[in-house]
Design an enzyme around this catalytic site. Structure first.
Site, PDB file in Angstrom:
ATOM      1  N   SER A 139       1.431 -13.678  48.540  1.00  0.00           N
ATOM      2  CA  SER A 139       0.274 -14.481  48.177  1.00  0.00           C
ATOM      3  C   SER A 139      -0.874 -14.482  49.212  1.00  0.00           C
ATOM      4  O   SER A 139      -0.380 -14.424  50.171  1.00  0.00           O
ATOM      5  CB  SER A 139       1.005 -15.838  48.062  1.00  0.00           C
ATOM      6  OG  SER A 139       0.111 -17.047  48.183  1.00  0.00           O
ATOM      7  N   ASN A 159       6.421 -11.927  44.982  1.00  0.00           N
ATOM      8  CA  ASN A 159       6.094 -12.427  43.553  1.00  0.00           C
ATOM      9  C   ASN A 159       6.281 -11.166  42.613  1.00  0.00           C
ATOM     10  O   ASN A 159       5.985 -10.006  42.878  1.00  0.00           O
ATOM     11  CB  ASN A 159       4.753 -12.954  43.304  1.00  0.00           C
ATOM     12  CG  ASN A 159       4.259 -14.194  43.726  1.00  0.00           C
ATOM     13  OD1 ASN A 159       5.431 -14.981  43.900  1.00  0.00           O
ATOM     14  ND2 ASN A 159       3.056 -14.325  44.483  1.00  0.00           N
ATOM     15  N   TYR A 217     -13.510   6.362   2.504  1.00  0.00           N
ATOM     16  CA  TYR A 217     -13.839   5.913   3.953  1.00  0.00           C
ATOM     17  C   TYR A 217     -15.073   4.751   4.085  1.00  0.00           C
ATOM     18  O   TYR A 217     -15.789   4.750   3.097  1.00  0.00           O
ATOM     19  CB  TYR A 217     -14.314   7.138   4.751  1.00  0.00           C
ATOM     20  CG  TYR A 217     -15.047   6.704   6.169  1.00  0.00           C
ATOM     21  CD1 TYR A 217     -13.913   7.245   7.183  1.00  0.00           C
ATOM     22  CD2 TYR A 217     -16.300   6.691   6.408  1.00  0.00           C
ATOM     23  CE1 TYR A 217     -14.245   6.898   8.637  1.00  0.00           C
ATOM     24  CE2 TYR A 217     -16.455   6.273   7.789  1.00  0.00           C
ATOM     25  CZ  TYR A 217     -15.546   6.501   8.787  1.00  0.00           C
ATOM     26  OH  TYR A 217     -15.879   6.023   9.963  1.00  0.00           O
ATOM     27  N   THR A 253      24.074 -17.613  26.827  1.00  0.00           N
ATOM     28  CA  THR A 253      23.288 -17.914  25.439  1.00  0.00           C
ATOM     29  C   THR A 253      22.486 -19.113  25.696  1.00  0.00           C
ATOM     30  O   THR A 253      22.975 -20.000  26.650  1.00  0.00           O
ATOM     31  CB  THR A 253      24.330 -17.950  24.573  1.00  0.00           C
ATOM     32  OG1 THR A 253      25.168 -19.069  24.750  1.00  0.00           O
ATOM     33  CG2 THR A 253      25.149 -16.837  24.211  1.00  0.00           C
ATOM     34  N   HIS A 254      21.325 -19.227  25.047  1.00  0.00           N
ATOM     35  CA  HIS A 254      20.599 -20.493  25.232  1.00  0.00           C
ATOM     36  C   HIS A 254      20.216 -20.547  26.899  1.00  0.00           C
ATOM     37  O   HIS A 254      19.823 -21.734  27.111  1.00  0.00           O
ATOM     38  CB  HIS A 254      21.149 -21.762  24.859  1.00  0.00           C
ATOM     39  CG  HIS A 254      22.023 -21.650  23.503  1.00  0.00           C
ATOM     40  ND1 HIS A 254      21.108 -22.008  22.310  1.00  0.00           N
ATOM     41  CD2 HIS A 254      23.069 -21.211  23.189  1.00  0.00           C
ATOM     42  CE1 HIS A 254      21.875 -21.970  21.403  1.00  0.00           C
ATOM     43  NE2 HIS A 254      23.177 -21.400  21.942  1.00  0.00           N
ATOM     44  N   LYS A 270       5.681 -15.749  50.263  1.00  0.00           N
ATOM     45  CA  LYS A 270       5.960 -15.235  48.970  1.00  0.00           C
ATOM     46  C   LYS A 270       6.026 -13.832  48.585  1.00  0.00           C
ATOM     47  O   LYS A 270       5.657 -12.990  49.154  1.00  0.00           O
ATOM     48  CB  LYS A 270       4.639 -15.652  47.975  1.00  0.00           C
ATOM     49  CG  LYS A 270       4.424 -17.367  47.846  1.00  0.00           C
ATOM     50  CD  LYS A 270       5.474 -18.038  46.939  1.00  0.00           C
ATOM     51  CE  LYS A 270       5.129 -17.372  45.538  1.00  0.00           C
ATOM     52  NZ  LYS A 270       5.324 -18.375  44.660  1.00  0.00           N
ATOM     53  N   GLU A 290       5.540  -9.659  35.443  1.00  0.00           N
ATOM     54  CA  GLU A 290       4.901 -10.573  34.711  1.00  0.00           C
ATOM     55  C   GLU A 290       3.886  -9.968  33.915  1.00  0.00           C
ATOM     56  O   GLU A 290       3.503 -10.249  32.662  1.00  0.00           O
ATOM     57  CB  GLU A 290       4.256 -11.573  35.603  1.00  0.00           C
ATOM     58  CG  GLU A 290       5.058 -12.601  36.202  1.00  0.00           C
ATOM     59  CD  GLU A 290       4.575 -13.269  37.459  1.00  0.00           C
ATOM     60  OE1 GLU A 290       4.735 -14.544  37.492  1.00  0.00           O
ATOM     61  OE2 GLU A 290       4.447 -12.805  38.443  1.00  0.00           O
ATOM     62  N   LYS A 333      -9.936   2.931  16.650  1.00  0.00           N
ATOM     63  CA  LYS A 333      -9.394   3.756  17.972  1.00  0.00           C
ATOM     64  C   LYS A 333      -9.410   3.111  19.096  1.00  0.00           C
ATOM     65  O   LYS A 333      -8.398   2.978  20.022  1.00  0.00           O
ATOM     66  CB  LYS A 333     -10.593   4.743  18.102  1.00  0.00           C
ATOM     67  CG  LYS A 333     -10.447   5.819  17.136  1.00  0.00           C
ATOM     68  CD  LYS A 333     -11.769   6.946  17.206  1.00  0.00           C
ATOM     69  CE  LYS A 333     -11.882   7.517  15.849  1.00  0.00           C
ATOM     70  NZ  LYS A 333     -12.517   6.416  14.905  1.00  0.00           N
ATOM     71  N   ASN A 391     -15.231  12.713   7.999  1.00  0.00           N
ATOM     72  CA  ASN A 391     -14.224  11.818   7.477  1.00  0.00           C
ATOM     73  C   ASN A 391     -12.917  12.509   7.825  1.00  0.00           C
ATOM     74  O   ASN A 391     -11.940  11.891   8.143  1.00  0.00           O
ATOM     75  CB  ASN A 391     -14.566  11.572   6.042  1.00  0.00           C
ATOM     76  CG  ASN A 391     -15.774  10.549   6.059  1.00  0.00           C
ATOM     77  OD1 ASN A 391     -16.208  10.067   7.140  1.00  0.00           O
ATOM     78  ND2 ASN A 391     -16.050  10.287   4.790  1.00  0.00           N
TER      79      ASN A 391
HETATM   80  N1  ARG Z   1     -17.019   7.993  14.284  1.00  0.00           N
HETATM   81  C1  ARG Z   1     -16.739   7.904  13.053  1.00  0.00           C
HETATM   82  C2  ARG Z   1     -15.303   7.414  12.950  1.00  0.00           C
HETATM   83  O1  ARG Z   1     -14.827   7.173  14.215  1.00  0.00           O
HETATM   84  C3  ARG Z   1     -16.634   9.287  12.522  1.00  0.00           C
HETATM   85  C4  ARG Z   1     -16.616   9.523  10.912  1.00  0.00           C
HETATM   86  C5  ARG Z   1     -18.067   8.904  10.329  1.00  0.00           C
HETATM   87  N2  ARG Z   1     -17.874   9.239   9.128  1.00  0.00           N
HETATM   88  C6  ARG Z   1     -19.157   8.709   8.526  1.00  0.00           C
HETATM   89  N3  ARG Z   1     -19.170   8.764   7.074  1.00  0.00           N
HETATM   90  N4  ARG Z   1     -20.108   8.002   9.140  1.00  0.00           N
HETATM   91  O2  ARG Z   1     -14.982   6.730  12.255  1.00  0.00           O
END
Ligand code: ARG
Length: 463
Positions: A278, A286, A318, A156-157, A284, A291, A326, A111
Site C-alpha cells: 500500500s 494485498n 451480413y 458450506t455457507h 500491507k 482481486e 471483435k 463478408n
Molecule cells: N470490417 C468488416 C467487419 O468486420 C468487414 C466486412 C465488411 N463487409 C461489408 N459488407 N461492409 O465486419
C-alpha cells in the site's frame, strides 16, 4: 476522393465522422496473419481452378508474404481511410505488385473473408487457452499431491462444516478446468467449417474448389449454406460462453484466495510475486492479482452479453453491426489468458499455514457428523436419531466450551449411555478426513491417487 476499393458509384469521400464510426482497422489489424493465410489459400485455389493465371497467383502469394513480414516487423502503415484489415492488405498488395492484386478478390467478399479470418483467429486463441488451462491444472495437481494430507476446514455457507484436505480442495478446480477445456474443445469442433467461398451472401458463379481452401486452412469442411456462413457469429458467442464459465471458475477460486490470505482466516500465504503493498500503510500485503482475476470476470461476461445483444435482432445475412463482434471477443480472451496465467502463478507460489489450517478445521464441532456416523455404525441407531443425539452432545460441549474430543466420556454417556470410549477414535480431524474414502471423497489416499491420475493424464497429453 471516393474509396478505391468500392467507390465506383460514389462521387465524394466519406465524412470524417463516417470514417471514424466505420473503421475497424484499430482492432481487426489483429487478424492480419489469418487474413493473409486465407488470401493465399484463396489465390492458390483460384489458380488451380483456372480462374486466375498461375503467374498472377505467384505474384499475389509473394506480395502477401512481403506484407506479412512488414506487419510482423512493424514497418507496415495501417490506414484508417482503408477501413479494415482486408482493404489495408489488398491496397498494399496493389502497391507492391500492381495489376495482379486486383484479381485476388475474385469470387470473394469481405463478408466471407471476415468470417473466415475471425474463425481462424478464434481457433488459434482456443488452442492457446487450452494450453494455458492445462498448465494451470498441472500447477494445481502438483500442489494437491504435495498437500494430499494437509487438513483444512471445509465450508458450506462459509461456516466451517467438515474437515477436508487442502489437496482435495485444489483438485476441485482441476475438475472444473477440465470441463472448461472440454467446452472450448466443443466450440472449436463446431467452429471448424470454412466460410470462404460463400461470397457476399449467395455463393458465387465461379467454379471454386471450396474443399481445397478449407483443407489448406485446417478446416474440417466448407460451410454448407452461404447465408449462414457469412451471417452467424455463434462460434464467437459459444467461445465467449465457454470463456465466461471458465472465468467464473477462476473468480470463485480468486475469491477463496482473498479470503484465505486475509488475516481473518490466515490459511495461506501468497508470495511477494503476487501481492502488492500500500502507498500509505507500510504493513500491507494485498492480494491484488486475485482481486483482478475476480474483477476481470465482469468484462468477460459483459462481452458475451454484448455480442448476444448485437446479434439478436439481425436479419440474414451480413449487417455492419457484426463488425462489433471483435473487440469484445479480443478483450475478453486477452483478459482470460492473463487471468489463467496469474492464477497459475499464485497456485505455484501459495503456501498453506498447515498448523493454522488444522486448528481451524477442528473448530466449530466439525466432527459432529463423524460422531453421528459412529452412532449409526456402532450402535445401529437410525441416522435421524443419531443426528439428534450428536446435536445434544455438541450443545453440551459448547456449554463447557470444549471441543468434542475433550468432552469426558461421562458427559457423552449422560446423553447416550451406550457410547464407549471407542468414539474418541472418530472425533479427531485427522481420523475424520482419513475415513472419507468413498470415491471422490477427501481421504488423503484418495487425493494422492487423484492427483497422480491427473498428473499422468496431463503428461500423456503433452507427448
Ligand atoms: N470490417 C468488416 C467487419 O468486420 C468487414 C466486412 C465488411 N463487409 C461489408 N459488407 N461492409 O465486419
Amino acid at each position: 476522393m471516393s474509396n478505391k476499393m468500392w467507390g465506383g458509384r460514389f462521387s465524394s469521400g466519406p465524412d470524417a465522422i463516417m470514417e471514424d464510426i466505420n473503421a475497424s482497422i484499430d482492432f481487426d489489424r489483429h487478424l492480419y496473419r489469418q487474413d493473409i493465410a486465407a488470401s493465399k489459400a484463396h489465390a492458390d485455389m483460384l489458380a488451380k481452378q483456372g480462374i486466375i493465371g498461375a503467374d498472377d497467383a505467384r505474384k499475389i502469394a509473394h506480395g502477401l508474404d512481403t506484407i506479412l513480414s512488414e506487419i510482423d516487423g512493424g514497418s507496415f502503415s495501417f490506414k484508417r481511410a482503408l477501413e479494415d484489415i482486408h482493404m489495408n492488405v489488398e491496397s498494399r498488395l496493389a502497391e507492391l505488385i500492381g495489376a495482379p492484386a486486383g484479381r485476388l478478390h475474385t469470387a470473394r467478399s469481405r463478408n466471407d473473408q471476415v468470417a473466415t479470418d475471425f474463425k481462424l483467429w478464434t481457433r488459434d486463441q482456443i488452442d492457446a487457452l487450452d494450453a494455458a488451462l492445462k498448465d494451470y491444472q498441472r500447477a494445481l495437481a502438483e500442489k494437491a499431491l504435495a498437500h494430499a494430507a494437509t487438513i483444512m476446514p471445509g465450508f458450506t455457507h462459509l461456516q466451517t462444516a467438515q474437515p477436508v484436505t487442502f489437496g482435495h480442495h485444489l483438485l476441485a478446480y482441476v475438475e472444473m478446468a477440465a470441463r472448461d477445456r472440454g467446452r472450448f474443445a466443443d466450440a472449436r469442433k463446431r467452429l471448424n467449417e470454412s466460410p470462404l467461398g460463400s461470397g457476399a451472401l449467395a455463393g458465387t458463379s465461379f467454379g471454386l474448389d471450396r474443399a481445397m481452401t478449407a483443407k489448406a486452412l485446417g478446416f474440417d469442411r466448407p460451410t454448407a449454406n452461404s447465408l449462414d456462413a457469412v451471417s452467424d457469429r455463434d462460434f464467437a458467442m459459444e467461445t465467449l460462453a465457454a470463456a465466461s464459465i471458465a472465468a467464473v471458475h477462476l473468480s470463485r477460486f480468486a475469491e477463496e484466495i482473498v479470503i484465505w490470505s486475509s488475516p481473518l482466516s490466515g490459511l495461506i500465504r501468497l508470495s511477494d510475486k503476487f501481492t502488492t503493498g500500500s502507498s500509505m500503510m507500510p504493513q500491507k500485503r494485498n492480494p491484488d492479482a486475485a482481486e483482478l482475476v475476480r474483477a476481470k470476470t465482469g468484462r468477460i461476461i459483459g462481452a458475451l452479453n454484448g455480442l448476444m445483444i448485437v446479434m439478436k435482432g439481425l436479419p440474414l445475412a451480413y449487417a455492419k453491426d457484426m463488425q462489433e463482434d471483435k473487440e469484445g471477443v479480443m478483450d475478453a480472451l486477452e483478459a482470460l489468458t492473463l487471468s489463467i496465467a496469474a492464477m497459475t502463478g499464485m497456485v505455484r507460489d501459495m503456501e498453506p499455514d498447515s498448523a493454522r489450517m488444522k486448528k481451524m478445521a477442528g473448530e466449530g464441532y466439525t466432527t459432529a457428523t463423524d460422531l453421528a456416523d459412529w452412532l449409526v455404525q456402532t450402535l445401529k441407531m437410525p441416522f435421524r436419531d443419531a443426528h439428534h443425539v450428536a446435536g445434544r452432545i455438541v450443545a453440551r460441549a459448547a456449554e463447557q466450551n470444549v471441543p468434542l474430543h475433550r468432552l469426558p466420556l461421562a458427559d457423552l454417556q449422560a446423553i447416550e449411555p451406550k457410547i464407549t470410549d471407542d468414539v474418541f477414535s472418530v472425533l479427531s480431524v485427522v481420523n475424520s478426513v482419513k475415513s472419507r474414502t468413498s470415491y471422490g471423497g477427501t481421504a488423503p489416499k484418495n487425493v494422492r491417487m487423484q492427483a497422480k491420475r491427473w498428473l499422468r493424464l496431463l503428461d500423456k497429453a503433452a507427448k
